[in-house]
Design a protein around this motif. Structure first.
Motif, PDB file in Angstrom:
ATOM      1  N   THR A   4      36.905  55.215  45.244  1.00 50.19           N
ATOM      2  CA  THR A   4      36.269  55.206  43.920  1.00 50.19           C
ATOM      3  C   THR A   4      37.358  55.521  42.912  1.00 50.19           C
ATOM      4  N   ARG A   5      37.808  54.483  42.183  1.00 49.11           N
ATOM      5  CA  ARG A   5      39.046  54.648  41.431  1.00 49.11           C
ATOM      6  C   ARG A   5      39.135  53.702  40.238  1.00 49.11           C
ATOM      7  N   PRO A   6      39.916  54.061  39.233  1.00 53.22           N
ATOM      8  CA  PRO A   6      40.216  53.131  38.141  1.00 53.22           C
ATOM      9  C   PRO A   6      41.374  52.231  38.544  1.00 53.22           C
ATOM     10  N   VAL A   7      41.362  51.001  38.081  1.00 52.86           N
ATOM     11  CA  VAL A   7      42.428  50.039  38.394  1.00 52.86           C
ATOM     12  C   VAL A   7      42.791  49.279  37.112  1.00 52.86           C
ATOM     13  N   PRO A   8      44.066  49.279  36.722  1.00 52.72           N
ATOM     14  CA  PRO A   8      44.474  48.509  35.545  1.00 52.72           C
ATOM     15  C   PRO A   8      44.510  47.012  35.856  1.00 52.72           C
ATOM     16  N   LEU A   9      44.324  46.190  34.836  1.00 51.70           N
ATOM     17  CA  LEU A   9      44.272  44.743  35.030  1.00 51.70           C
ATOM     18  C   LEU A   9      45.476  44.060  34.388  1.00 51.70           C
ATOM     19  N   PRO A  10      46.225  43.271  35.152  1.00 52.16           N
ATOM     20  CA  PRO A  10      47.272  42.445  34.545  1.00 52.16           C
ATOM     21  C   PRO A  10      46.631  41.420  33.605  1.00 52.16           C
ATOM     22  N   ARG A  11      47.397  40.902  32.702  1.00 52.17           N
ATOM     23  CA  ARG A  11      46.862  39.967  31.712  1.00 52.17           C
ATOM     24  C   ARG A  11      46.308  38.695  32.361  1.00 52.17           C
ATOM     25  N   ASP A  20      38.840  44.679  27.224  1.00 52.32           N
ATOM     26  CA  ASP A  20      39.601  45.075  26.029  1.00 52.32           C
ATOM     27  C   ASP A  20      40.714  46.064  26.388  1.00 52.32           C
ATOM     28  N   THR A  21      40.400  47.013  27.270  1.00 49.48           N
ATOM     29  CA  THR A  21      41.414  47.993  27.683  1.00 49.48           C
ATOM     30  C   THR A  21      42.132  47.555  28.956  1.00 49.48           C
ATOM     31  N   ARG A  22      41.773  46.365  29.458  1.00 49.95           N
ATOM     32  CA  ARG A  22      42.389  45.789  30.666  1.00 49.95           C
ATOM     33  C   ARG A  22      42.295  46.759  31.842  1.00 49.95           C
ATOM     34  N   SER A  23      41.055  47.098  32.196  1.00 49.87           N
ATOM     35  CA  SER A  23      40.844  48.023  33.302  1.00 49.87           C
ATOM     36  C   SER A  23      39.486  47.775  33.940  1.00 49.87           C
ATOM     37  N   LEU A  24      39.350  48.241  35.164  1.00 50.40           N
ATOM     38  CA  LEU A  24      38.058  48.231  35.836  1.00 50.40           C
ATOM     39  C   LEU A  24      37.942  49.509  36.647  1.00 50.40           C
ATOM     40  N   PHE A  25      36.725  49.790  37.107  1.00 50.68           N
ATOM     41  CA  PHE A  25      36.492  50.989  37.919  1.00 50.68           C
ATOM     42  C   PHE A  25      35.708  50.586  39.153  1.00 50.68           C
ATOM     43  N   VAL A  26      36.215  50.942  40.313  1.00 55.27           N
ATOM     44  CA  VAL A  26      35.539  50.627  41.584  1.00 55.27           C
ATOM     45  C   VAL A  26      34.494  51.697  41.863  1.00 55.27           C
ATOM     46  N   ARG A  27      33.231  51.295  41.890  1.00 56.69           N
ATOM     47  CA  ARG A  27      32.144  52.255  42.103  1.00 56.69           C
ATOM     48  C   ARG A  27      31.259  51.895  43.294  1.00 56.69           C
ATOM     49  N   ALA A  39      38.336  33.197  40.134  1.00 62.66           N
ATOM     50  CA  ALA A  39      38.566  34.573  39.675  1.00 62.66           C
ATOM     51  C   ALA A  39      38.462  35.593  40.803  1.00 62.66           C
ATOM     52  N   VAL A  40      37.687  35.302  41.840  1.00 68.32           N
ATOM     53  CA  VAL A  40      37.597  36.211  42.989  1.00 68.32           C
ATOM     54  C   VAL A  40      38.981  36.448  43.573  1.00 68.32           C
ATOM     55  N   PHE A  41      39.717  35.364  43.773  1.00 70.86           N
ATOM     56  CA  PHE A  41      41.017  35.462  44.433  1.00 70.86           C
ATOM     57  C   PHE A  41      42.102  35.940  43.472  1.00 70.86           C
ATOM     58  N   VAL A  42      41.932  35.643  42.186  1.00 69.29           N
ATOM     59  CA  VAL A  42      42.864  36.174  41.184  1.00 69.29           C
ATOM     60  C   VAL A  42      42.738  37.700  41.130  1.00 69.29           C
ATOM     61  N   VAL A  43      41.508  38.200  41.147  1.00 66.44           N
ATOM     62  CA  VAL A  43      41.290  39.644  41.155  1.00 66.44           C
ATOM     63  C   VAL A  43      41.869  40.262  42.427  1.00 66.44           C
ATOM     64  N   ALA A  44      41.697  39.591  43.563  1.00 68.08           N
ATOM     65  CA  ALA A  44      42.199  40.117  44.835  1.00 68.08           C
ATOM     66  C   ALA A  44      43.707  40.322  44.792  1.00 68.08           C
ATOM     67  N   ILE A  45      44.415  39.328  44.309  1.00 69.83           N
ATOM     68  CA  ILE A  45      45.880  39.404  44.326  1.00 69.83           C
ATOM     69  C   ILE A  45      46.434  40.207  43.156  1.00 69.83           C
ATOM     70  N   GLY A  46      45.634  40.357  42.091  1.00 70.86           N
ATOM     71  CA  GLY A  46      46.100  41.075  40.907  1.00 70.86           C
ATOM     72  C   GLY A  46      45.697  42.530  40.855  1.00 70.86           C
ATOM     73  N   THR A  47      44.823  42.964  41.778  1.00 72.35           N
ATOM     74  CA  THR A  47      44.371  44.359  41.768  1.00 72.35           C
ATOM     75  C   THR A  47      44.436  45.028  43.139  1.00 72.35           C
ATOM     76  N   VAL A  88      44.825  38.429  35.136  1.00 69.96           N
ATOM     77  CA  VAL A  88      43.509  38.739  35.700  1.00 69.96           C
ATOM     78  C   VAL A  88      42.463  38.789  34.587  1.00 69.96           C
ATOM     79  N   VAL A  89      42.828  39.377  33.447  1.00 67.81           N
ATOM     80  CA  VAL A  89      41.919  39.426  32.298  1.00 67.81           C
ATOM     81  C   VAL A  89      41.531  38.010  31.867  1.00 67.81           C
ATOM     82  N   THR A  90      42.516  37.117  31.795  1.00 70.10           N
ATOM     83  CA  THR A  90      42.239  35.730  31.405  1.00 70.10           C
ATOM     84  C   THR A  90      41.289  35.071  32.394  1.00 70.10           C
TER      85      THR A  90
END
Length: 273
Positions: free
Chosen positions: A141-148, A113-120, A87-95, A150-152
């Motif tokens: 410091t930003r919001p980032v949407p998540l592709p499906r 649920d909303t397919r998002s994360l926030f970098v803090r 998942a580390v590398f999936v997040v890297a390439i998907g966000t 990445v959520v999986t």
């Protein structure tokens, strides 16, 4: 030397001397610090002018790196299928997050649920230990949407982490981190690179660097026609110029597409006339 006696020639000599000893990036940083310090001195009337501004800054050499293709990205991710750190590398390439930003993620920063994360925050090795630090710039410091996909990957990772937490029992360190060791402590960034080195060799992508996954994310978006401003915001770049300079190699294809659209519009206009 007294500040009032400082001349552009002195600064030029400093810059020239540094070029023979350190990297261009370091020369730029040293020159920038001196320019900012003399700017403060000028504003406080301690010097008549900022002589560092008269000296041309060093330039970074442009290095054109090969871009990861979607097929190659799929091959890399397949080589990591089922791995504890997948998942580390999936997040890297998907966000497009930086390594430290990924390792600093907390579950409270992620909303599947909303397919998002926030970098803090980010994880960084400093003074011989891992520390939580603020993101690289104020725009990081930003919001980032998540592709499906990445959520999986994150859902599967959370289930794996829950099992590890049960095994660890009272040894588990609850810091709410998404990516941890098997006892809940922050991951060592260098270990992420070591695991990536194995994966890229397995996928026959020995030229690939971990940071190239961030570049791949941006390249894929630009190649699909996403606006430069949007990519800048997702990457957390400080300026749009930085994004354009870094990914200028992708833009010509979009410019050619724009020319084709204009050609079509004007061709129809001429025909109707």
């Amino acid at each position: 030397m007294k500040l009032a006696a400082l001349t552009p020639r002195h600064v030029q000599q400093l810059v020239a001397g540094l070029r023979a000893k350190v990297s261009a990036a370091t020369v730029i940083k040293v020159h920038g610090v001196l320019r900012n310090a003399l700017g403060d001195a000028e504003r406080m009337d301690l010097v008549p002018r900022n002589v560092a501004k008269a000296v041309r800054p060093a330039s970074l050499p442009r290095t054109e790196r090969r871009a990861l293709t979607p097929d190659e990205a799929g091959r890399l991710l397949r080589s990591l299928n089922g791995d504890r750190l997948e998942a580390v590398f999936v997040v890297a390439i998907g966000t497009g997050l930086r390594r430290g930003e990924i390792l600093g993620l907390r579950w409270s920063d992620v909303d599947l649920d909303t397919r998002s994360l926030f970098v803090r925050q980010a994880v960084q090795r400093s003074g011989g230990e891992l520390r939580f630090v603020a993101p690289k710039t104020h725009r990081s410091t930003r919001p980032v949407p998540l592709p499906r996909f990445v959520v999986t990957a994150l859902q599967n990772h959370r289930a794996r982490q829950a099992a590890e937490r049960l095994v660890a029992g009272p040894l588990w360190h609850d810091a709410d981190l998404v990516f941890t060791t098997q006892i809940g402590t922050p991951l060592e960034p260098r270990n992420i690179n070591r695991r990536f080195d194995v994966a890229r060799k397995d996928a026959d992508l020995t030229w690939l660097r971990l940071h190239d996954l961030r570049h791949a994310f941006a390249t894929f978006l630009l190649d699909q026609g996403e606006e430069l401003r949007t990519v800048m915001d997702l990457l957390g770049h400080s300026t749009i110029r930085l994004t354009a300079d870094t990914y200028g190699h992708v833009l010509p294809s979009r410019a050619a597409h724009a020319a084709d659209l204009l050609d079509g519009v004007l061709s129809r206009s001429q025909e109707s006339g």
